[in-house]
Write a protein that holds these residues in place. Structure first.
Motif, mmCIF file in Angstrom:
data_model
loop_
_atom_site.group_PDB
_atom_site.id
_atom_site.type_symbol
_atom_site.label_atom_id
_atom_site.label_comp_id
_atom_site.label_asym_id
_atom_site.label_seq_id
_atom_site.Cartn_x
_atom_site.Cartn_y
_atom_site.Cartn_z
ATOM 1 N N GLY A 115 0.780 -1.226 0.000
ATOM 2 C CA GLY A 115 0.000 0.000 0.000
ATOM 3 C C GLY A 115 0.812 1.275 0.000
ATOM 4 O O GLY A 115 0.248 2.364 0.074
ATOM 5 N N GLY A 116 2.151 1.173 -0.061
ATOM 6 C CA GLY A 116 2.990 2.366 -0.024
ATOM 7 C C GLY A 116 3.540 2.599 1.367
ATOM 8 O O GLY A 116 3.063 2.021 2.349
ATOM 9 N N PRO A 117 4.556 3.463 1.497
ATOM 10 C CA PRO A 117 5.237 3.637 2.786
ATOM 11 C C PRO A 117 4.349 4.163 3.898
ATOM 12 O O PRO A 117 4.457 3.726 5.053
ATOM 13 C CB PRO A 117 6.369 4.621 2.455
ATOM 14 C CG PRO A 117 5.947 5.293 1.186
ATOM 15 C CD PRO A 117 5.161 4.274 0.430
ATOM 16 N N GLU A 118 3.472 5.121 3.584
ATOM 17 C CA GLU A 118 2.626 5.695 4.631
ATOM 18 C C GLU A 118 1.622 4.677 5.142
ATOM 19 O O GLU A 118 1.423 4.527 6.352
ATOM 20 C CB GLU A 118 1.922 6.940 4.098
ATOM 21 C CG GLU A 118 2.871 8.100 3.826
ATOM 22 C CD GLU A 118 2.210 9.221 3.037
ATOM 23 O OE1 GLU A 118 1.899 10.256 3.646
ATOM 24 O OE2 GLU A 118 2.032 9.069 1.817
ATOM 25 N N ALA A 119 0.962 3.966 4.221
ATOM 26 C CA ALA A 119 -0.025 2.963 4.623
ATOM 27 C C ALA A 119 0.640 1.807 5.365
ATOM 28 O O ALA A 119 0.103 1.302 6.356
ATOM 29 C CB ALA A 119 -0.767 2.441 3.397
ATOM 30 N N ALA A 120 1.822 1.390 4.896
ATOM 31 C CA ALA A 120 2.521 0.279 5.543
ATOM 32 C C ALA A 120 2.930 0.643 6.967
ATOM 33 O O ALA A 120 2.803 -0.165 7.890
ATOM 34 C CB ALA A 120 3.742 -0.106 4.719
ATOM 35 N N ALA A 121 3.424 1.871 7.152
ATOM 36 C CA ALA A 121 3.795 2.319 8.500
ATOM 37 C C ALA A 121 2.568 2.395 9.401
ATOM 38 O O ALA A 121 2.622 2.007 10.579
ATOM 39 C CB ALA A 121 4.482 3.679 8.424
ATOM 40 N N ARG A 122 1.459 2.879 8.858
ATOM 41 C CA ARG A 122 0.227 2.969 9.643
ATOM 42 C C ARG A 122 -0.251 1.579 10.064
ATOM 43 O O ARG A 122 -0.635 1.360 11.217
ATOM 44 C CB ARG A 122 -0.858 3.685 8.835
ATOM 45 C CG ARG A 122 -2.166 3.866 9.602
ATOM 46 C CD ARG A 122 -3.165 4.672 8.791
ATOM 47 N NE ARG A 122 -3.491 4.037 7.523
ATOM 48 C CZ ARG A 122 -3.143 4.513 6.325
ATOM 49 N NH1 ARG A 122 -2.437 5.632 6.236
ATOM 50 N NH2 ARG A 122 -3.477 3.885 5.215
ATOM 51 N N ASP A 123 -0.225 0.621 9.127
ATOM 52 C CA ASP A 123 -0.660 -0.741 9.456
ATOM 53 C C ASP A 123 0.213 -1.344 10.558
ATOM 54 O O ASP A 123 -0.296 -1.984 11.492
ATOM 55 C CB ASP A 123 -0.607 -1.624 8.205
ATOM 56 C CG ASP A 123 -1.676 -1.253 7.182
ATOM 57 O OD1 ASP A 123 -2.626 -0.530 7.549
ATOM 58 O OD2 ASP A 123 -1.541 -1.682 6.015
#
Length: 343
Positions: A115-123
């Motif tokens: 999902g991209g860096p921002e989504a991955a960090a959020r998950d």
């Protein structure tokens, strides 16, 4: 003489949320017939990055919780994305401990790429917070999202061409059993920073928040200031109001869709295309989205364009083949029925 107005504002916001947590906790405990001591002492954790918003939240929780008989702790998540992140996480634990939060811990995570860096960090972050809440038996986890964050979320939804639910932004209460609470959604970022300053709380400004490689950072540094320059002050407040209005509409439509779902299925539970066609588009697409997610498509990867393709099996049927959806889910029209299954 009372506290500084910014400090008073953050404490009031947290006090209101703690009252809600207590009411929910006591109601649940009465239903479960647990002992009165456990009922009187729920644990509330704060997710603290060390930034101004979350440090302000941690300070307010540490001040208000003892007055209400609530145990207060904190968790900081080390994403391992920057040099020295482990050291900074340890410093945040020291600061939370100094405020009187216990437990206070750092949790290190590995950020993937989905999902991209921002989504991955959020998950990864939410998985760590879920784990901490379960490990400590926390009744709630407080998050430091402000009105400014809400405005950014609405604009990001607009940019993606998302529907009403996305435009409703972040909910004040979300997660399993209402685990996540956002006390600061009605407060601006400057209020939280001011509260830290007058309390002499050290804060850490994450360089990622100013990194133009991240979409939200570009929006924060360039997009919103440009909008305010063109449209005048008050854009953030207007976007936050839009989020609340959209959430009210989305909640009503979701309730309608839940009722409609039962009326458009045959005796075997399969979706009937003719009955789906008769529904208003906003309701029909919600029914379709629910059905796709139930089969296993990840909600975070399921976008409006996916549901539009499935919807065309109902409204623009021309003998189309299988529609491939996130999570290896397939949708296909067969004999007047919409078949959604794992591929």
């Amino acid at each position: 003489m009372g506290p500084h107005p910014a400090v008073a504002a953050i404490r009031l916001a947290v006090r209101r949320v703690l009252h809600d947590v207590l009411n929910d906790h006591n109601r649940t405990d009465r239903n479960d017939q647990r002992d009165r001591q456990e009922q009187a002492s729920p644990l509330v954790l704060v997710a603290c990055s060390g930034g101004a918003d979350s440090m302000a939240l941690a300070s307010a929780l540490a001040f208000e919780a003892p007055k209400l008989g609530v145990r207060a702790g904190g968790v900081t998540v080390d994403h391992n994305l920057q040099a020295g992140s482990g050291t900074r996480a340890a410093e945040v634990v020291v600061r939370m401990t100094a405020l009187g939060l216990a437990p206070a811990e750092a949790v290190a995570v590995t950020v993937g790429r989905a999902g991209g860096p921002e989504a991955a960090a959020r998950d990864a972050r939410y998985a760590a917070l879920d784990g901490a809440a379960l490990r400590h038996g926390a009744a709630a986890v407080l998050l430091g999202h402000t009105r400014d964050d809400q405005a950014e979320t609405v604009l990001l939804g607009l940019a993606r061409g998302s529907g009403t639910r996305s435009l409703s932004g972040m909910a004040a209460v979300s997660g399993a059993a209402g685990r996540y609470r956002r006390p600061f959604l009605q407060l601006d970022r400057q209020t939280a920073r001011k509260a830290c300053m007058v309390q002499s709380l050290p804060v850490w400004d994450d360089p990622h928040n100013a990194d133009p490689a991240y979409t939200r950072s570009r929006l924060r540094q360039e997009g919103l200031p440009a909008l305010e320059k063109a449209l005048g002050k008050g854009v953030v407040e207007a976007l936050a109001r839009t989020a609340q209005l959209s959430r009210d509409d989305a909640d009503a439509l979701d309730d309608w869709a839940a009722e409609a779902d039962r009326s458009v299925r045959d005796e075997t539970g399969r979706l009937e295309c003719a009955k789906l066609y008769a529904l208003p588009p906003a309701v029909r697409r919600r029914v379709l989205r629910r059905a796709v997610i139930e089969v296993g498509s990840p909600a975070g990867s399921l976008f409006a364009r996916h549901i539009e393709e499935v919807d065309r099996l109902i409204t623009g049927w021309r003998g189309q083949g299988v529609i491939n959806l996130p999570g290896r889910v397939e949708a296909q029209r067969q004999g007047g029925r919409l078949v959604i299954r794992q591929g």
